[in-house]
Enzyme design. Structure first.
Site, PDB file in Angstrom:
ATOM      1  N   ASP A   1      52.398  52.500  59.363  1.00 47.88           N
ATOM      2  CA  ASP A   1      52.858  53.600  58.520  1.00 47.88           C
ATOM      3  C   ASP A   1      51.795  53.867  57.471  1.00 47.88           C
ATOM      4  O   ASP A   1      50.977  52.994  57.154  1.00 47.88           O
ATOM      5  CB  ASP A   1      54.195  53.277  57.855  1.00 47.88           C
ATOM      6  CG  ASP A   1      54.919  54.545  57.402  1.00 47.88           C
ATOM      7  OD1 ASP A   1      55.737  55.073  58.185  1.00 47.88           O
ATOM      8  OD2 ASP A   1      54.650  55.033  56.288  1.00 47.88           O
TER       9      ASP A   1
ATOM     10  N   ARG B   1      59.979  64.800  43.294  1.00 46.83           N
ATOM     11  CA  ARG B   1      59.556  63.448  43.659  1.00 46.83           C
ATOM     12  C   ARG B   1      58.369  62.967  42.819  1.00 46.83           C
ATOM     13  O   ARG B   1      58.241  61.774  42.551  1.00 46.83           O
ATOM     14  CB  ARG B   1      59.197  63.386  45.143  1.00 46.83           C
ATOM     15  CG  ARG B   1      60.405  63.510  46.061  1.00 46.83           C
ATOM     16  CD  ARG B   1      60.031  63.127  47.469  1.00 46.83           C
ATOM     17  NE  ARG B   1      61.155  63.259  48.383  1.00 46.83           N
ATOM     18  CZ  ARG B   1      61.091  62.984  49.692  1.00 46.83           C
ATOM     19  NH1 ARG B   1      59.947  62.557  50.211  1.00 46.83           N
ATOM     20  NH2 ARG B   1      62.150  63.117  50.460  1.00 46.83           N
TER      21      ARG B   1
END
Length: 279
Positions: free
Chosen positions: A149, A41
Site C-alpha cells: 500500500d 481531511r
C-alpha cells in the site's frame, strides 16, 4: 487558526489545483472533484504541522526532502475502505477453480500480490482461504503473499491485524473460530500464523516493485477506480508484466477491463488470465 479545534481552512482554486496535480503526478490518484474532501481531511494535517494556511503548507511540501510532508498527505487523502471477504465470489472461485489448478503443479511457493491492501483485511482473507483449502483438500499448499500500500499508516494497522469485533461477522463462523482471537469487548486479532507468509511493503503502484517479481495471482481490486484513464492503462500494463504465464489478475467488479485495455483473457467476472505462449 486555533490548534486543537475542528477548523476547516478553505483552499483557493490555485492551491487546490496544485494539490490535484501533485497527487496525480506522484500517485496517479485523481482528486479533481474532491475539493471539499481535501479541505476536510487536510485540516488535521495542517494542525499536525502547525501551519496556518494551505499556501504555507504547499511551501513546506515543495521544500520537504524527508518525505514526511508528502507521507502525511497520502495518509489523509487516500481512501482505505475495505473489509473481510469483500466480493466473496472471488474467494469461492479461488478455492473451487484456481487453487486446484495452481497447487498440483507448483513445486515452489505460489506467489500472490495483494496490491492496495489498505488495512489488511483482504490479504488476511486470502491467507484464511489458503489455510482452509489446505485443510479441506489435503494438498501441500505453499504460498507467499506480498501486501502493498502507499500509506505507511494503514500498513502499520495491517501488520498488527487488530480489528473491531463487528468486522468479524462478515466471515463464516468456522473461519471466526479458527482464524480470529477475541482481545476485549470491542476488538479481535487475526491468528499470528496467518502473518507468517505475508510480507507488508510500502509501494506506489506508479512505480515498479523494488524487487523484480512475477506472481501466480494478483489482487488489485477497487484500486483503479481512483485513477484516470491514462494512469489506469499504465497500471494495467505493469500488472500484466508482473504476472506469470497462466497467472490470474483479479479486479473489482466495478473495474472490468475491456479488450482494448488489456492483453489478458477474461475468464470469469472481473478475473483475467495471462495466456501461456504454448496455448
Amino acid at each position: 487558526m486555533e490548534y486543537g479545534r475542528e477548523t476547516v481552512i478553505r483552499l483557493t482554486e490555485y492551491e487546490f489545483e496544485e494539490i490535484v496535480q501533485y497527487f496525480r503526478a506522484n500517485y496517479g490518484i485523481n482528486l479533481q472533484k474532491k475539493k471539499v474532501l481535501v479541505e476536510c481531511r487536510m485540516a488535521k494535517e495542517l494542525e499536525r504541522l502547525k501551519v496556518p494556511s494551505f499556501a504555507e503548507y504547499l511551501r513546506l511540501l515543495r521544500r520537504d526532502r524527508t518525505g514526511d510532508v508528502a507521507a502525511g498527505m497520502v495518509n489523509q487523502l487516500t481512501t482505505n475502505y475495505t473489509y473481510f471477504l469483500r466480493e466473496p465470489a472471488h474467494f469461492s472461485l479461488l478455492e473451487q477453480k484456481i487453487y486446484p489448478e495452481l497447487f498440483p503443479r507448483k513445486y515452489g511457493p505460489c506467489q500472490i500480490w495483494c496490491a492496495g491492501c489498505a488495512t489488511g483485511e483482504e490479504c488476511y482473507t486470502l491467507a484464511m482461504s489458503l489455510c482452509d483449502y489446505r485443510e479441506s483438500s489435503g494438498m501441500a499448499v505453499n504460498a507467499r503473499i506480498l501486501a502493498t500500500d502507499i500509506s505507511e499508516e494503514v500498513l502499520k494497522r495491517a501488520e498488527k491485524g487488530i480489528y473491531p469485533k463487528k468486522e468479524k461477522e462478515r466471515l463464516p463462523v468456522s473461519w471466526q473460530e479458527k482464524y480470529c482471537v477475541d482481545m476485549d469487548a470491542g476488538h479481535f486479532c487475526v491468528e499470528e500464523y496467518l502473518k507468517y507468509h505475508i510480507r507488508f511493503l510500502k509501494h506506489n503502484l506508479l512505480a515498479p516493485l523494488p524487487e523484480k517479481q512475477q506472481f501466480d495471482v494478483i489482487f488489485c481490486r477497487n484500486v483503479m477506480i481512483y485513477f484516470d484513464k491514462t494512469v489506469r492503462e499504465q497500471l494495467v500494463r505493469r500488472l500484466e508484466d508482473c504476472l506469470k504465464e497462466g497467472g490470474y489478475l483479479f479486479t473489482g467488479h466495478a473495474e472490468l477491463l475491456s479488450r482494448e485495455e488489456t492483453r489478458l483473457e477474461q475468464v470469469y467476472p472481473a478475473v483475467y488470465r495471462k495466456v501461456r505462449t504454448s496455448e
